[in-house]
Design a protein around this motif. Structure first.
Motif, PDB file in Angstrom:
ATOM      1  N   GLY A 160      45.096  40.849  34.563  1.00 33.23           N
ATOM      2  CA  GLY A 160      46.276  39.873  34.957  1.00 33.23           C
ATOM      3  C   GLY A 160      45.835  38.404  34.829  1.00 33.23           C
ATOM      4  N   LYS A 161      46.636  37.694  34.273  1.00 29.20           N
ATOM      5  CA  LYS A 161      46.553  36.189  34.175  1.00 29.20           C
ATOM      6  C   LYS A 161      46.243  35.488  35.375  1.00 29.20           C
ATOM      7  N   PHE A 162      47.049  35.987  36.558  1.00 31.92           N
ATOM      8  CA  PHE A 162      47.048  35.484  37.893  1.00 31.92           C
ATOM      9  C   PHE A 162      46.343  36.219  38.958  1.00 31.92           C
ATOM     10  N   VAL A 228      48.915  29.837  52.589  1.00 35.01           N
ATOM     11  CA  VAL A 228      49.768  29.572  51.759  1.00 35.01           C
ATOM     12  C   VAL A 228      49.289  29.909  50.357  1.00 35.01           C
ATOM     13  N   VAL A 229      50.037  30.467  49.443  1.00 29.78           N
ATOM     14  CA  VAL A 229      49.667  30.710  48.082  1.00 29.78           C
ATOM     15  C   VAL A 229      50.539  29.696  47.520  1.00 29.78           C
ATOM     16  N   TYR A 230      49.970  28.807  46.505  1.00 24.29           N
ATOM     17  CA  TYR A 230      50.585  27.976  45.637  1.00 24.29           C
ATOM     18  C   TYR A 230      49.877  27.615  44.375  1.00 24.29           C
ATOM     19  N   MET A 231      50.600  26.774  43.567  1.00 21.49           N
ATOM     20  CA  MET A 231      50.146  26.425  42.052  1.00 21.49           C
ATOM     21  C   MET A 231      49.905  24.923  42.321  1.00 21.49           C
ATOM     22  N   SER A 232      48.289  24.877  41.931  1.00 18.00           N
ATOM     23  CA  SER A 232      47.768  23.520  42.113  1.00 18.00           C
ATOM     24  C   SER A 232      48.518  22.590  41.242  1.00 18.00           C
ATOM     25  N   GLU A 236      46.181  23.507  37.931  1.00 17.81           N
ATOM     26  CA  GLU A 236      47.452  24.170  37.161  1.00 17.81           C
ATOM     27  C   GLU A 236      46.967  25.490  37.238  1.00 17.81           C
ATOM     28  N   GLN A 237      46.570  25.987  38.334  1.00 19.00           N
ATOM     29  CA  GLN A 237      45.943  27.494  38.587  1.00 19.00           C
ATOM     30  C   GLN A 237      46.535  27.842  40.027  1.00 19.00           C
ATOM     31  N   ALA A 238      46.863  29.189  40.109  1.00 15.75           N
ATOM     32  CA  ALA A 238      47.296  29.479  41.464  1.00 15.75           C
ATOM     33  C   ALA A 238      46.176  29.561  42.482  1.00 15.75           C
ATOM     34  N   GLU A 239      46.242  29.083  43.600  1.00 12.75           N
ATOM     35  CA  GLU A 239      45.456  28.991  44.765  1.00 12.75           C
ATOM     36  C   GLU A 239      46.001  29.400  45.892  1.00 12.75           C
TER      37      GLU A 239
END
Length: 257
Positions: A160-162, A228-232, A236-239
């Protein structure tokens, strides 16, 4: 890692394979999450052409070199790719340093000071069952990993990419947040007696774009939330950010190039 070495008008001998393997070890020093490596060696008009494509998550590095000696062409190609990987890694480190200061973040008001500890994702890709079993045995209430899925045959594996994020919720329930093609989901998962995954509860997870400070503010303003999961907006990555206490947080991110 998948590594393919293809010869066109070139016989790929054991010595050539070993030489390429040694060069790949040098690449792994800079980044250990190599997903795919394809090397093509060709011979035409008295010259060897060596093309290399190496993928790390979302990033792909490519170079093509021509030389009269095959080994010289291999060395030149790997040198160029290694140089680009180092530059990319340095840029990412700079962005990461701008995104968060580990250990402590001071504000004008000492009462508002908080600390952040950074952790990376699990060292190798996992399938869902292995990940949940490992997480259940771990004392930490958070974990992230790159997911793998088996294809139609033993040689077809997708990564997976994420990353997938796991958290322990109320009553030690395992909450799994993952990207599902076009959107994000949050499932409550458990392992059944016959070693399968049961996702009894599932809902869409709204993911927003934050920097680390904004993620801290979100958890501070929502005391009922532990993570919390978010896009930085920086990397520009999922963190993900996990709240250990009112002034202590854990930042879960891909230390990826």
């Amino acid at each position: 890692m998948h590594q393919n070495i293809i010869g066109k008008n070139v016989r790929i001998t054991k010595n050539v394979r070993q030489h390429i393997a040694n060069k790949m070890q040098n690449i792994k020093i800079h980044a250990d999450r190599i997903i795919d490596a394809n090397i093509i060696c060709d011979y035409m008009h008295g010259e060897y052409t060596v093309q290399g494509t190496i993928a790390f998550g979302k990033k792909v590095f490519h170079d093509k070199e021509k030389e009269k000696d095959l080994y010289v062409a291999i060395d030149a190609m790997f040198q160029k790719i290694e140089r680009e990987i180092r530059k990319s890694k340095e840029r990412n480190i700079d962005r990461s340093q701008r995104a968060v200061v580990d250990k402590s973040v001071q504000t004008d008001d000492e009462d508002d000071a908080y600390s952040i500890t950074s952790v990376g994702i699990y060292e190798k890709p996992l399938d869902e069952l292995d990940a949940v079993l490992h997480f259940n045995a771990d004392k930490r209430p958070y974990m992230a990993y790159l997911p793998i899925k088996q294809g139609d045959d033993l040689y077809s594996i997708k990564i997976g990419k994420f990353p997938v994020f796991l958290f322990k919720g109320d009553d030690n329930k395992v909450l799994e947040i993952y990207h599902n093609e076009e959107y994000w989901n949050m499932d409550e998962v458990s392992v059944t007696p016959d070693n399968n995954i049961d996702a009894s509860k599932s809902e869409n997870y709204l993911i927003k774009e934050y920097n680390v400070s904004e993620a801290v503010n979100y958890l501070t303003d929502n005391p009922d939330k532990k993570f919390v999961v978010y896009m930085s907006s920086i990397t520009e990555q999922a963190e993900a950010l996990y709240k250990e206490s009112d002034n202590s947080f854990v930042l879960i991110r891909m230390f990826d190039i």
